[in-house]
Design a protein around this motif. Structure first.
Motif, PDB file in Angstrom:
ATOM      1  N   THR A 144      44.726 -41.390  98.836  1.00  0.00           N
ATOM      2  CA  THR A 144      45.016 -40.070  98.381  1.00  0.00           C
ATOM      3  C   THR A 144      46.303 -39.830  98.904  1.00  0.00           C
ATOM      4  OG1 THR A 144      43.696 -38.971  99.535  1.00  0.00           O
ATOM      5  CG2 THR A 144      42.913 -39.451  97.524  1.00  0.00           C
ATOM      6  N   SER A 145      46.528 -39.585 100.232  1.00  0.00           N
ATOM      7  CA  SER A 145      47.926 -39.480 100.958  1.00  0.00           C
ATOM      8  C   SER A 145      48.904 -40.300 100.371  1.00  0.00           C
ATOM      9  CB  SER A 145      47.752 -39.325 102.546  1.00  0.00           C
ATOM     10  OG  SER A 145      47.434 -40.866 102.709  1.00  0.00           O
ATOM     11  N   THR A 146      48.618 -41.508 100.037  1.00  0.00           N
ATOM     12  CA  THR A 146      49.877 -42.477  99.726  1.00  0.00           C
ATOM     13  C   THR A 146      50.104 -42.025  98.142  1.00  0.00           C
ATOM     14  OG1 THR A 146      49.103 -44.103 100.928  1.00  0.00           O
ATOM     15  CG2 THR A 146      50.492 -44.888  99.118  1.00  0.00           C
ATOM     16  N   LEU A 147      49.223 -41.692  97.303  1.00  0.00           N
ATOM     17  CA  LEU A 147      49.345 -41.484  96.147  1.00  0.00           C
ATOM     18  C   LEU A 147      50.371 -39.928  95.809  1.00  0.00           C
ATOM     19  CD1 LEU A 147      46.164 -41.959  94.049  1.00  0.00           C
ATOM     20  CD2 LEU A 147      48.311 -43.256  93.882  1.00  0.00           C
ATOM     21  N   LEU A 149      52.427 -38.997  98.317  1.00  0.00           N
ATOM     22  CA  LEU A 149      53.918 -39.482  98.662  1.00  0.00           C
ATOM     23  C   LEU A 149      54.455 -40.008  97.638  1.00  0.00           C
ATOM     24  CD1 LEU A 149      55.729 -39.613 101.038  1.00  0.00           C
ATOM     25  CD2 LEU A 149      54.884 -41.933 101.614  1.00  0.00           C
ATOM     26  N   VAL A 150      53.706 -40.819  96.815  1.00  0.00           N
ATOM     27  CA  VAL A 150      54.249 -41.650  95.726  1.00  0.00           C
ATOM     28  C   VAL A 150      54.760 -40.420  94.573  1.00  0.00           C
ATOM     29  CG1 VAL A 150      53.899 -42.712  93.576  1.00  0.00           C
ATOM     30  CG2 VAL A 150      53.288 -43.716  95.986  1.00  0.00           C
ATOM     31  N   ALA A 151      53.919 -39.310  94.335  1.00  0.00           N
ATOM     32  CA  ALA A 151      54.355 -38.153  93.276  1.00  0.00           C
ATOM     33  C   ALA A 151      55.482 -37.451  93.967  1.00  0.00           C
ATOM     34  CB  ALA A 151      52.948 -37.348  93.400  1.00  0.00           C
ATOM     35  N   LEU A 152      55.493 -37.262  95.218  1.00  0.00           N
ATOM     36  CA  LEU A 152      56.447 -36.589  95.697  1.00  0.00           C
ATOM     37  C   LEU A 152      57.888 -37.129  95.656  1.00  0.00           C
ATOM     38  CD1 LEU A 152      57.056 -33.914  97.614  1.00  0.00           C
ATOM     39  CD2 LEU A 152      56.879 -35.358  99.496  1.00  0.00           C
ATOM     40  N   VAL A 153      57.812 -38.646  95.944  1.00  0.00           N
ATOM     41  CA  VAL A 153      59.096 -39.255  95.809  1.00  0.00           C
ATOM     42  C   VAL A 153      59.524 -39.437  94.385  1.00  0.00           C
ATOM     43  CG1 VAL A 153      60.209 -41.586  96.297  1.00  0.00           C
ATOM     44  CG2 VAL A 153      58.565 -40.785  98.047  1.00  0.00           C
ATOM     45  N   ARG A 154      58.682 -39.717  93.532  1.00  0.00           N
ATOM     46  CA  ARG A 154      58.899 -39.963  92.003  1.00  0.00           C
ATOM     47  C   ARG A 154      59.470 -38.485  91.538  1.00  0.00           C
ATOM     48  NH1 ARG A 154      54.867 -44.152  89.066  1.00  0.00           N
ATOM     49  NH2 ARG A 154      53.334 -42.150  89.600  1.00  0.00           N
ATOM     50  N   SER A 155      58.860 -37.558  91.940  1.00  0.00           N
ATOM     51  CA  SER A 155      59.422 -35.994  91.590  1.00  0.00           C
ATOM     52  C   SER A 155      60.627 -35.624  92.093  1.00  0.00           C
ATOM     53  CB  SER A 155      58.111 -34.930  91.887  1.00  0.00           C
ATOM     54  OG  SER A 155      56.892 -35.375  91.338  1.00  0.00           O
TER      55      SER A 155
END
Length: 423
Positions: A144-147, A149-155
Motif C-alpha cells: 500500500t505504501s508503494t501504491l 508513492l506511485v499515485a503521488l509520482v503519477r499525480s
C-alpha cells in the motif's frame, strides 16, 4: 458523434501510453503511464465525460495488451483475465475523479492534484483487492505504501505537465494579444484617415441643408425667382461632391476591413469569454444589479467571430438598457443549442419588455424605446437593425423576437452551421 470520436481518440492514446508500465507484486499487477494522459485530456477537453471515457480507455487498454501478448506468446493463457481486471482500475479511477470534481473546481490544477492522488490510490487498492479475492490470496498490505508513492509520482507528473501547458498557453495568448493590439492600432490609424472625409462631409451637409432651407423660404415667399435655378444647381453640385467623398470613405473602410479583419478562426468559447468579461465590466460601470449567464452546448471554430461579437454585443447592450436601474434581480442569459444543422442562439432578459406595437418596428433603423428622461438623450436605435442585417445578409440566417411588456424579451437567432463553422 464529434464527442464520441474525441472519446475514442483519447482512449486509444491512453491505451498506447499504458504500454509504458512496471510490474508490482507479480507480473499480473502493473502500473502504467496511461492514466497521466487520461487526466490531461479531461482537463483540456471540457466536454469529455470522465466515466464513459475511463471505461472505454480500460476496454481498449485490455484489448491492446491482449493482442500484444498473443503475438508475443502465441496464446492468451491466464493473462487474459488479468488484463480484463485492469478495466476496473480505469473505471473506478474515473468514478472517483467524477465524484470529487465539479464545474467550480475542475480547472484548479492544485485541487486536481489532490483528486488525482485520491483517485489513483483508491482505484489501485480496489483493483488489488479484487485480484486478491479472485486469487484467494491474502491482501498484500505491504504494497500500500508503494501504491501511494506511485499515485503521488503519477499525480505529480500530471500536475507538472498541466502547469507547463498552462504557462505555455498563457505565453501564446500574450503574444497573440500583442499582435492583435498592433494590428488594432494600425487599423485604427487607417480608420481615422477615412473619418476625416466623413467629418468634412458633415460640414458640407450642414451647408446644403441651410441652402436648401433658404431656397424653400424663397420659393414660399416668391422671392428672387431668377436665382432659383442657379441655387438648385448649386445644391445638386454640393450633394454630388458629398456623395463622391462619402463613397471614397466607404470604399476606404471596406478595403481596410476586408483586408485587415480577415483574421484566423476563433473558437466560440473564446468569443463568449471575451463577451462575458466585457459585458460584466459594462454592467459594473452602469452600476446595475444584473446577473449575466451563458450556456454553450458545443464549442466550434469560426472565421465569422467579428460578426458574432457584434451580434451578441448589440443584443446584450439592448438587454442591459432594457433593465431599469432600480431593478434588483436583473438577469441576462445567452443560450446556445445546435438543432437540425443550425446554431440556435437565445438572448433573454427580464427587463421592461416591448409592447405589440413596438415589436413591429424594433428592427427598423432609428427606432428606439430607450430615452433618458433626465438628459433627453435617446438611443440611436441601430443595434437591432445591425443584428438583423448581419444575421440575414451576411450569415444566411433568420431571427425572431418574443416579448411581454413588464416581463422581458427573448431574441432567437438561427444560423446554418455551414455559415459559421470552419474546420
Amino acid at each position: 458523434m464529434k464527442n464520441l470520436k474525441r472519446m475514442l481518440f483519447v482512449s486509444i492514446v491512453v491505451a498506447l501510453a499504458s504500454q509504458v508500465s512496471i510490474g508490482l507484486v507479480s507480473s499480473d499487477f502493473r502500473v502504467s503511464a496511461g492514466i497521466i494522459l487520461y487526466v490531461i485530456f479531461l482537463f483540456y477537453y471540457e466536454d469529455l465525460k470522465p466515466i464513459p471515457t475511463g471505461i472505454l480507455s480500460g476496454i481498449i487498454v485490455n484489448l491492446l495488451r491482449s493482442i500484444l501478448y498473443y503475438f508475443t506468446m502465441g496464446n492468451f493463457g491466464h493473462e487474459i483475465l488479468s488484463f480484463q481486471i485492469e478495466i476496473l482500475f480505469y473505471t473506478f479511477y474515473a468514478i472517483i475523479y467524477y465524484l470529487l470534481t465539479n464545474e467550480n473546481n475542475k480547472k484548479s490544477i492544485n485541487y486536481i492534484f489532490l483528486v488525482m492522488l485520491i483517485s489513483d490510490f483508491g482505484a489501485n487498492i480496489i483493483e488489488l483487492l479484487i485480484r486478491t479475492i479472485i486469487g484467494s490470496s491474502p491482501f498484500p498490505w505491504e504494497i500500500t505504501s508503494t501504491l501511494f508513492l506511485v499515485a503521488l509520482v503519477r499525480s505529480g507528473i500530471t500536475w507538472l505537465a498541466l502547469n507547463l501547458f498552462k504557462y505555455y498557453k498563457m505565453l501564446l495568448i500574450k503574444e497573440e494579444h500583442e499582435e492583435r493590439y498592433k494590428r488594432l492600432l494600425w487599423l485604427t490609424s487607417q480608420l481615422k484617415t477615412e473619418m476625416y472625409w466623413m467629418e468634412k462631409n458633415m460640414e458640407n451637409i450642414e451647408n446644403v441643408m441651410s441652402d436648401s432651407y433658404r431656397l424653400f423660404e424663397m420659393i414660399n415667399t416668391d422671392e428672387d425667382k431668377d436665382s432659383w435655378g442657379e441655387r438648385s444647381i448649386g445644391i445638386a453640385r454640393d450633394i454630388h461632391e458629398i456623395k463622391k467623398e462619402n463613397g471614397l470613405a466607404i470604399r476606404g473602410i471596406k478595403e481596410i476591413t476586408e483586408s485587415e479583419l480577415k483574421d484566423e478562426k476563433m473558437s466560440f468559447k473564446d468569443i463568449i469569454s471575451i463577451l462575458f468579461e466585457t459585458m460584466k465590466r459594462e454592467i459594473r460601470r452602469l452600476n446595475k444589479n444584473i446577473e449575466l449567464e451563458i450556456h454553450m452546448e458545443e464549442n466550434f471554430y469560426t472565421s465569422q467571430h467579428y460578426y458574432l461579437m457584434s451580434i451578441f454585443r448589440n443584443l446584450v447592450m439592448n438587454s442591459i438598457d432594457a433593465i431599469p436601474d432600480t431593478q434588483k434581480n436583473g438577469k441576462i442569459s445567452i443560450i446556445h443549442r445546435i438543432v437540425d444543422g443550425e446554431h440556435v442562439f437565445m438572448v433573454s432578459d427580464n427587463g421592461s419588455g416591448i409592447d405589440e406595437e413596438g415589436l413591429e418596428h424594433i428592427f427598423s433603423p432609428g427606432y428606439s424605446t430607450k430615452i433618458n428622461y433626465d438628459t433627453g438623450e435617446i438611443n440611436r436605435g441601430l443595434g437591432l437593425s445591425i443584428v438583423k442585417h448581419i444575421v440575414e445578409k451576411q450569415l444566411e440566417g433568420s431571427l425572431k423576437v418574443s416579448s411581454t411588456k413588464g416581463k422581458g424579451t427573448t431574441i432567437y437567432i438561427y444560423i446554418p452551421k455551414h455559415s459559421l463553422e470552419v474546420s
